[in-house]
Design a protein around this motif. Structure first.
Motif, PDB file in Angstrom:
ATOM      1  N   ARG A 213       0.818  -1.211   0.000  1.00 26.06           N
ATOM      2  CA  ARG A 213       0.000   0.000   0.000  1.00 26.06           C
ATOM      3  C   ARG A 213       0.855   1.265   0.000  1.00 26.06           C
ATOM      4  O   ARG A 213       0.585   2.216  -0.734  1.00 26.06           O
ATOM      5  N   PHE A 214       1.926   1.250   0.800  1.00 30.04           N
ATOM      6  CA  PHE A 214       2.742   2.460   0.908  1.00 30.04           C
ATOM      7  C   PHE A 214       3.569   2.692  -0.356  1.00 30.04           C
ATOM      8  O   PHE A 214       3.491   3.743  -0.989  1.00 30.04           O
ATOM      9  N   PHE A 215       4.348   1.692  -0.741  1.00 32.11           N
ATOM     10  CA  PHE A 215       5.226   1.889  -1.874  1.00 32.11           C
ATOM     11  C   PHE A 215       4.446   1.937  -3.196  1.00 32.11           C
ATOM     12  O   PHE A 215       4.849   2.604  -4.141  1.00 32.11           O
ATOM     13  N   GLY A 216       3.348   1.214  -3.265  1.00 33.77           N
ATOM     14  CA  GLY A 216       2.558   1.264  -4.481  1.00 33.77           C
ATOM     15  C   GLY A 216       1.831   2.576  -4.670  1.00 33.77           C
ATOM     16  O   GLY A 216       1.599   3.013  -5.799  1.00 33.77           O
ATOM     17  N   SER A 217       1.455   3.231  -3.571  1.00 32.07           N
ATOM     18  CA  SER A 217       0.684   4.474  -3.667  1.00 32.07           C
ATOM     19  C   SER A 217       1.570   5.713  -3.611  1.00 32.07           C
ATOM     20  O   SER A 217       1.388   6.658  -4.374  1.00 32.07           O
ATOM     21  N   ASN A 218       2.523   5.695  -2.671  1.00 31.24           N
ATOM     22  CA  ASN A 218       3.325   6.892  -2.438  1.00 31.24           C
ATOM     23  C   ASN A 218       4.698   6.849  -3.085  1.00 31.24           C
ATOM     24  O   ASN A 218       5.376   7.866  -3.155  1.00 31.24           O
ATOM     25  N   GLY A 219       5.115   5.678  -3.516  1.00 29.16           N
ATOM     26  CA  GLY A 219       6.456   5.571  -4.064  1.00 29.16           C
ATOM     27  C   GLY A 219       7.489   5.596  -2.963  1.00 29.16           C
ATOM     28  O   GLY A 219       7.174   5.499  -1.780  1.00 29.16           O
ATOM     29  N   VAL A 220       8.737   5.727  -3.347  1.00 25.56           N
ATOM     30  CA  VAL A 220       9.842   5.729  -2.398  1.00 25.56           C
ATOM     31  C   VAL A 220      10.445   7.121  -2.352  1.00 25.56           C
ATOM     32  O   VAL A 220      10.535   7.817  -3.350  1.00 25.56           O
ATOM     33  N   SER A 221      10.849   7.524  -1.175  1.00 28.76           N
ATOM     34  CA  SER A 221      11.417   8.859  -1.037  1.00 28.76           C
ATOM     35  C   SER A 221      12.909   8.879  -1.296  1.00 28.76           C
ATOM     36  O   SER A 221      13.478   9.931  -1.558  1.00 28.76           O
ATOM     37  N   PHE A 222      13.544   7.711  -1.209  1.00 25.75           N
ATOM     38  CA  PHE A 222      14.990   7.669  -1.460  1.00 25.75           C
ATOM     39  C   PHE A 222      15.241   8.008  -2.929  1.00 25.75           C
ATOM     40  O   PHE A 222      14.621   7.438  -3.830  1.00 25.75           O
ATOM     41  N   LYS A 223      16.139   8.952  -3.190  1.00 21.65           N
ATOM     42  CA  LYS A 223      16.249   9.541  -4.526  1.00 21.65           C
ATOM     43  C   LYS A 223      16.675   8.558  -5.606  1.00 21.65           C
ATOM     44  O   LYS A 223      16.363   8.734  -6.776  1.00 21.65           O
ATOM     45  N   SER A 224      17.430   7.513  -5.246  1.00 15.03           N
ATOM     46  CA  SER A 224      17.938   6.599  -6.260  1.00 15.03           C
ATOM     47  C   SER A 224      17.099   5.350  -6.408  1.00 15.03           C
ATOM     48  O   SER A 224      17.487   4.405  -7.074  1.00 15.03           O
ATOM     49  N   ALA A 225      15.915   5.300  -5.759  1.00 11.37           N
ATOM     50  CA  ALA A 225      15.104   4.086  -5.761  1.00 11.37           C
ATOM     51  C   ALA A 225      14.004   4.190  -6.805  1.00 11.37           C
ATOM     52  O   ALA A 225      13.523   5.271  -7.147  1.00 11.37           O
ATOM     53  N   SER A 226      13.596   3.015  -7.321  1.00  3.24           N
ATOM     54  CA  SER A 226      12.506   2.935  -8.285  1.00  3.24           C
ATOM     55  C   SER A 226      11.825   1.585  -8.141  1.00  3.24           C
ATOM     56  O   SER A 226      12.397   0.643  -7.586  1.00  3.24           O
ATOM     57  N   LEU A 227      10.614   1.478  -8.656  1.00  2.00           N
ATOM     58  CA  LEU A 227       9.828   0.252  -8.606  1.00  2.00           C
ATOM     59  C   LEU A 227       9.865  -0.425  -9.971  1.00  2.00           C
ATOM     60  O   LEU A 227       9.631   0.230 -10.994  1.00  2.00           O
ATOM     61  N   LEU A 228      10.122  -1.742  -9.975  1.00  2.00           N
ATOM     62  CA  LEU A 228      10.225  -2.499 -11.213  1.00  2.00           C
ATOM     63  C   LEU A 228       9.132  -3.549 -11.243  1.00  2.00           C
ATOM     64  O   LEU A 228       8.873  -4.223 -10.242  1.00  2.00           O
ATOM     65  N   ALA A 229       8.507  -3.715 -12.439  1.00  2.00           N
ATOM     66  CA  ALA A 229       7.403  -4.656 -12.567  1.00  2.00           C
ATOM     67  C   ALA A 229       7.717  -5.830 -13.486  1.00  2.00           C
ATOM     68  O   ALA A 229       6.996  -6.822 -13.447  1.00  2.00           O
ATOM     69  N   ASP A 230       8.759  -5.732 -14.326  1.00  2.00           N
ATOM     70  CA  ASP A 230       9.064  -6.839 -15.231  1.00  2.00           C
ATOM     71  C   ASP A 230      10.538  -7.219 -15.105  1.00  2.00           C
ATOM     72  O   ASP A 230      11.385  -6.401 -14.713  1.00  2.00           O
ATOM     73  N   PHE A 231      10.849  -8.451 -15.480  1.00  2.00           N
ATOM     74  CA  PHE A 231      12.181  -8.997 -15.246  1.00  2.00           C
ATOM     75  C   PHE A 231      13.219  -8.455 -16.228  1.00  2.00           C
ATOM     76  O   PHE A 231      14.408  -8.548 -15.954  1.00  2.00           O
TER      77      PHE A 231
ATOM     78  N   TRP B  38       4.257  -9.568  -3.264  1.00  2.00           N
ATOM     79  CA  TRP B  38       4.217  -8.306  -4.020  1.00  2.00           C
ATOM     80  C   TRP B  38       4.880  -8.518  -5.368  1.00  2.00           C
ATOM     81  O   TRP B  38       6.015  -8.996  -5.451  1.00  2.00           O
ATOM     82  N   ASP B  39       4.212  -8.138  -6.416  1.00  2.00           N
ATOM     83  CA  ASP B  39       4.730  -8.305  -7.774  1.00  2.00           C
ATOM     84  C   ASP B  39       5.518  -7.078  -8.233  1.00  2.00           C
ATOM     85  O   ASP B  39       5.408  -6.636  -9.385  1.00  2.00           O
ATOM     86  N   ARG B  40       6.276  -6.542  -7.333  1.00  2.00           N
ATOM     87  CA  ARG B  40       7.173  -5.418  -7.651  1.00  2.00           C
ATOM     88  C   ARG B  40       8.515  -5.663  -6.963  1.00  2.00           C
ATOM     89  O   ARG B  40       8.598  -6.394  -5.970  1.00  2.00           O
ATOM     90  N   ALA B  41       9.556  -5.033  -7.493  1.00  2.00           N
ATOM     91  CA  ALA B  41      10.879  -5.051  -6.866  1.00  2.00           C
ATOM     92  C   ALA B  41      11.329  -3.614  -6.654  1.00  2.00           C
ATOM     93  O   ALA B  41      11.123  -2.756  -7.522  1.00  2.00           O
ATOM     94  N   ILE B  42      11.918  -3.346  -5.492  1.00  2.00           N
ATOM     95  CA  ILE B  42      12.453  -2.016  -5.202  1.00  2.00           C
ATOM     96  C   ILE B  42      13.932  -2.007  -5.595  1.00  2.00           C
ATOM     97  O   ILE B  42      14.704  -2.861  -5.148  1.00  2.00           O
ATOM     98  N   SER B  43      14.309  -1.058  -6.435  1.00  2.00           N
ATOM     99  CA  SER B  43      15.681  -0.979  -6.945  1.00  2.00           C
ATOM    100  C   SER B  43      16.362   0.275  -6.420  1.00  2.00           C
ATOM    101  O   SER B  43      15.822   1.380  -6.531  1.00  2.00           O
ATOM    102  N   TYR B  44      17.529   0.088  -5.816  1.00  2.00           N
ATOM    103  CA  TYR B  44      18.341   1.199  -5.324  1.00  2.00           C
ATOM    104  C   TYR B  44      19.632   1.274  -6.131  1.00  2.00           C
ATOM    105  O   TYR B  44      20.283   0.250  -6.370  1.00  2.00           O
TER     106      TYR B  44
END
Length: 521
Positions: free
Chosen positions: A108-126, A145-151
């Motif tokens: 709920r948090f990362f899917g709705s609000n995203g990540v605040s860390f500047k170098s992070a992103s959400l990935l949905a495909d391999f 969760w069908d997402r990966a957090i990338s730093y």
């Protein structure tokens, strides 16, 4: 949901080639099942001993599963605790202690609000998962969760900023670009602090995945030239680009011309000056070289230092370079033609000196010149390939020893040794190494023409070179501009350096000033 692995991802067969694997990965999303994600990563990176996969637990009584994956050869040595940072980022917005975090809270948090860390992103495909891993990112997968957090944790070492190696500096900025493309773009932006400076990025190669960036100054660059550049670069996405010079193959008009159609530099100030002049620059990750295009003939005799010194001195130096060009191109062939076919054009004393020096030489002037040029080129290449502390010493000592030995053995005359030495020195005065290579290539056919047809052969060779230059184009611009077609007003900055008060308005920046005049009151 957590623990639901009833529909596992289909494994990647080891019989697939790289293209097939890429197509399969494009269709594979990140799974909610942690075991499926771990299995697929293991299959894609099988045999990679530097891949680190760390399982860990969180939440109430550490019942919730997750894992982190990265290459320890690419990430920073002193890693921050990304797992802790991820959960702390979540806890700051949730009521309760960190131990109460559940997978639903994470989604709920990362899917709705995203990540605040500047170098992070959400990935949905391999496909993106694989791309981020090989670029030095650290990825976190959560069960359910069908997402990966990338730093972005890249920590590949690169050399520090230093003085240019291929372009020694006498006066001007003593700083060079390096192999990090982000640092290079930052150096140029530090010199041109303008919103008009645009950089566009793309990734090429199925295996290398090299980052390429090309930049231009909006309002200064010719729109037609920019469109032609983008059109030629459109087919480069699948190519394995290892160095900036690879791009020249897609930009040059002809692959068989000896003349360079783009310029190269390691100096940010040279790149910034080119941008102000309406040029396009291109950079490739992993190499410090910046490509400048289009490259016109007259620009290969110019350097940034011409505008850092007094106008009179810079103009004399530029004229000296033009003279060095003709010496490097014509001196051996003119000597062969005069000594073989047109001896009556030489003063009597000089002719007697040449005849006396050539007494006992068993070869005609053409063969003598070809032998000495071959040895000189051999010494030049040896000096480049040898380790730097002994390379220059071997080149100098080798030239002296071989020259003196050739004279004593009656293989070459002293005059021929002087001619070859002056030719080599003149080629070193050309600022751009690629133009000096063109002279080294053209020198030999001119020598053969001079040895077979005399002055007529030299004139015929020069005429063919001139016709080739007139027909040549660089990014659809005439290669000899502003000489052909003749542009009188722009000749002021070709053979001599005009005062900077005039230069700042014409020809450099004339597109930019014109654009500003249209848009600003």
């Amino acid at each position: 949901m957590p623990g639901n692995c009833s529909n596992p991802l289909a494994p990647i067969s080891t019989g697939h080639d790289a293209a097939q694997q890429n197509m399969i990965l494009e269709r594979k999303p990140v799974s909610e099942c942690l075991d499926d994600n771990e299995k697929l990563i293991g299959e894609v990176f099988s045999g990679c001993g530097d891949l680190v996969l760390l399982p860990w637990h969180y939440g109430s009584e550490l019942q919730q599963r997750a894992f982190s994956v990265y290459f320890d050869t690419l990430v920073q040595e002193k890693q921050m605790n990304y797992m802790k940072a991820t959960l702390q980022d979540l806890v700051a917005h949730e009521v309760g202690q960190a131990s109460s975090v559940t997978p639903d809270d994470v989604i709920r948090f990362f899917g709705s609000n995203g990540v605040s860390f500047k170098s992070a992103s959400l990935l949905a495909d391999f496909r993106k998962v694989v791309d981020h891993l090989v670029r030095g990112h650290l990825l976190i997968f959560f069960e359910g969760w069908d997402r990966a957090i990338s730093y972005d944790a890249s920590g590949v070492l690169h050399r520090q900023l230093s003085e240019p190696i291929t372009e020694p500096v006498v006066q001007g900025p003593h700083i060079s670009t390096i192999e990090n493309i982000k640092v290079n773009i930052g150096l140029i932006r530090n010199l041109l602090k303008s919103p008009r400076l645009k950089f566009e990025n793309r990734t090429t190669g199925a295996e290398s995945r090299r980052s390429i960036a090309f930049g231009y100054l909006d309002g200064a660059v010719d729109p037609a030239t920019l469109d032609e550049f983008k059109r030629r670069m459109a087919d480069i996405d699948k190519e394995e680009i290892m160095e900036t010079s690879y791009l020249e193959e897609w930009l040059r008009e002809s692959a068989y011309t000896p003349f360079p159609q783009v310029r190269y530099t390691e100096r940010p100030d040279t790149a910034a000056a080119a941008l102000l002049d309406g040029k396009i620059i291109a950079m490739v990750e992993g190499t410090p070289t910046i490509m400048i295009c289009p490259g016109l003939y007259v620009e290969f005799f110019m350097t940034s230092e011409d505008y850092y010194n007094q106008t009179l001195y810079s103009s004399l130096i530029r004229l000296l370079r033009v003279g060095a060009f003709f010496i490097a191109l014509l001196l051996p062939s003119v000597y062969i033609a005069l000594s073989t076919f047109h001896s009556e054009l030489l003063p009597t004393v000089l002719l007697l000196t040449i005849l006396d020096a050539r007494e006992g030489i068993p070869f005609p002037a053409l063969v003598e010149a070809l032998i000495m040029e071959f040895f000189f080129e051999l010494l030049r290449e040896a000096g480049i390939r040898l380790p730097r502390p002994i390379g220059s010493a071997v080149s100098i000592v080798g030239a002296l020893v071989i020259g003196q030995a050739a004279i004593q053995a009656k293989i070459a005359s002293p005059v021929m040794v002087i001619v070859v030495a002056l030719t080599g020195i003149a080629s070193f005065a050309i600022p751009q190494y690629s133009m000096a290579i063109a002279l080294r290539i053209l020198r030999f056919p001119l020598m053969i023409l001079a040895g077979t047809m005399g002055g007529l052969g030299v004139m015929f060779g020069l005429m063919m070179i001139f016709l080739h230059l007139v027909a040549l184009r660089s990014l659809d611009q005439p290669y000899l501009a502003p000489l052909a077609p003749l542009r009188i007003r722009q000749l002021r900055d070709v053979f001599v350096v005009i005062p900077r008060k005039i230069l700042l308005h014409h020809p450099r920046n004339h597109h930019l000033h014109k654009s500003k005049g249209k848009t600003e009151p």
